[in-house]
Design an enzyme around this catalytic site. Structure first.
Site: not given
Ligand code: SDX
Length: 425
Positions: A302, A359
């Site tokens: 998140h 989710d």
């Molecule tokens: C919602 O914003 C809100 O409030 C949203 C929400 C709401 O109520 O409105 O809470 C609802 O959208 C919840 C999120 C649902 N999405 C997912 O579950 C999709 C999977 N999660 C990700 O794609 C990610 O965690 C996000 C999109 C939720 C957040 O992305 P960020 O903050 O941009 O973080 P990032 O992509 O830069 O990740 C940081 C690191 C990275 O690794 P490094 O480059 O630092 O090595 O964490 C890793 C990412 O690769 N990472 C994951 C991961 N999520 C982040 N690695 C594996 N699996 C994951 N799910």
């Protein structure tokens, strides 16, 4: 805490006002930065940028706190609140008293029907149309029936909250070729929706009280989440003076993405993929750690929560309860729990503070109710509707009609001479 921040740029010192929120959050007000320094700030994805001051929802991502107008979500869910009461709270700032609640529920109940001409729109959608496409299209079309003016915002708020669940249920009936089931006025929001989804004209239908209670809780837990991608979209579109229906339709589009609300559908598809692959969740945890795998643990991580998403904690318990009470054994729940346990003890996830989000478990509950996977993000939208409308109204009430228009840093071609077609290589 000083109420000014110092900035030194090109050897010159500038003072910028500091804003402190009611929960102690600190913001540096850069409204005059460009006028005074010629420079702007840059923050791709707005991870460090506040777009507004808001009094609706407070999140502490480090501590895993979520409150609507000061009420902790666990208190609202465990206190037996109706979703309609939480919608009132988000929109008007306080929980309704008995009289206000009754009047609010009467209004929401007596605007659930669509204009009969709108039913014809469903004939144009193919049976496999994604229900989010139908929802965003039909919500935008409401502006063709209900013209917008300041005087109509309250009634259009009620119409939208009341009709969205009818549109959602009709989209499901359309997809399975069954007749539309009209809302019944003595039922609660959740019960009315479940009946419109699953009743058929040829026999009586009893709403399962376990599912009615669980759906009410799910809607409350999704009701708002401060400046998430879709709420920011609604505020942005509303800032141009676009009407409520057009603004919410844009928010529905933003929510559809798999990184946002579309994740609840993606989680179930991921769990089914793991089940079909033999159920070895550890293999997929390892895959999610490999950047080039293109695989992420959907429902994990998140932008704001660097602790357990408080909604996910409630939903994990609810998933257990609903499946047990409904006598359902879903192997996907065991896989989800195994994934969570493996990830939360793995340094990759611990270092990046990746926890289950809203989710991760919600889809398992929708699935237990018989709601199809492609409807899960529609369910998220139904819950988020009062939050979106509250954010849209706050933007207009707090800042008037001031269009949102971010800046950029241009990194493209500098000026170059035009080359006529015959001279181009
Ligand atoms: C919602 O914003 C809100 O409030 C949203 C929400 C709401 O109520 O409105 O809470 C609802 O959208 C919840 C999120 C649902 N999405 C997912 O579950 C999709 C999977 N999660 C990700 O794609 C990610 O965690 C996000 C999109 C939720 C957040 O992305 P960020 O903050 O941009 O973080 P990032 O992509 O830069 O990740 C940081 C690191 C990275 O690794 P490094 O480059 O630092 O090595 O964490 C890793 C990412 O690769 N990472 C994951 C991961 N999520 C982040 N690695 C594996 N699996 C994951 N799910």
């Amino acid at each position: 805490m000083s109420n000014m921040a110092k900035l030194v740029l090109n050897g010159k010192e500038y003072s910028l006002p500091v804003v402190v929120g009611s929960e102690g959050e600190v913001g540096i007000d850069i409204a005059k930065l460009r006028a005074e320094t010629g420079a702007i700030t840059l923050d791709d994805g707005y991870g460090n940028t506040g777009s507004c001051k808001s009094a609706i929802t407070f999140i502490d991502g480090e501590k895993g706190i979520l409150r609507y107008r000061g009420y902790d979500i666990a208190d609202l869910v465990n206190g037996g609140c109706r979703f309609s009461e939480v919608a009132y709270l988000l929109l008007y700032g306080n929980l309704p008293n008995k009289e206000q609640g009754e009047k609010w529920r009467y209004n929401l109940t007596h605007h659930t029907l669509l204009h009969e001409d709108m039913k014809k729109f469903f004939e144009g959608f193919p049976p496999h149309a994604h229900p989010m496409a139908i929802l965003s299209g039909m919500v935008a079309c409401l502006s063709a029936y209900y013209p917008e003016s300041e005087a109509h915002i309250e009634i259009n708020t009620i119409r939208l909250l009341a009709k969205a669940k009818t549109i959602a249920a009709f989209s499901y009936k359309k997809s399975i070729g069954q007749p539309f089931v009209y809302p019944i006025n003595h039922l609660s929001y959740a019960a009315n929706f479940l009946r419109m989804m699953f009743a058929v004209p040829s026999e009586p239908y009893e709403v399962n009280p376990v599912f009615e209670k669980a759906l009410n809780q799910l809607l409350i837990l999704h009701a708002d989440h401060e400046q998430n991608c879709s709420a920011s979209t609604v505020r942005m579109v509303g800032s141009s003076g676009a009407n409520l229906f057009a603004s919410i339709s844009a928010g529905i589009g933003a929510l559809w993405g798999p990184l946002h609300g579309g994740a609840n559908q993606a989680v179930i598809e991921m769990l089914e993929q793991i089940k079909a692959d033999g159920g070895n969740h550890k293999k997929f945890v390892e895959l999610a750690k490999k950047k080039d795998s293109g695989f992420r643990l959907m429902g994990f991580g998140h932008r704001v929560y660097k602790n357990y998403d408080p909604r996910s904690r409630i939903l994990k318990d609810a998933a257990d309860k609903v499946l047990n009470q409904a006598g359902i054994r879903d192997p996907l729940l065991d896989i989800a729990k195994g994934l969570e346990e493996a990830a939360l003890s793995d340094s990759y996830f611990i270092e990046r503070k990746l926890y289950p989000n809203v989710d991760f478990y919600s889809g398992l509950i929708y699935r237990a109710m018989g709601i199809p996977t492609n409807m899960f993000t529609v369910m998220f939208a139904l819950g988020r509707l009062p939050g979106w409308i509250a954010q849209w109204k706050e933007r207009r009430e707090m800042e008037g009609l001031k269009i949102s228009r971010p800046r950029q840093i241009y990194i493209g071609q500098t000026k170059r001479a035009f080359v006529p077609l015959e001279q181009r290589p």
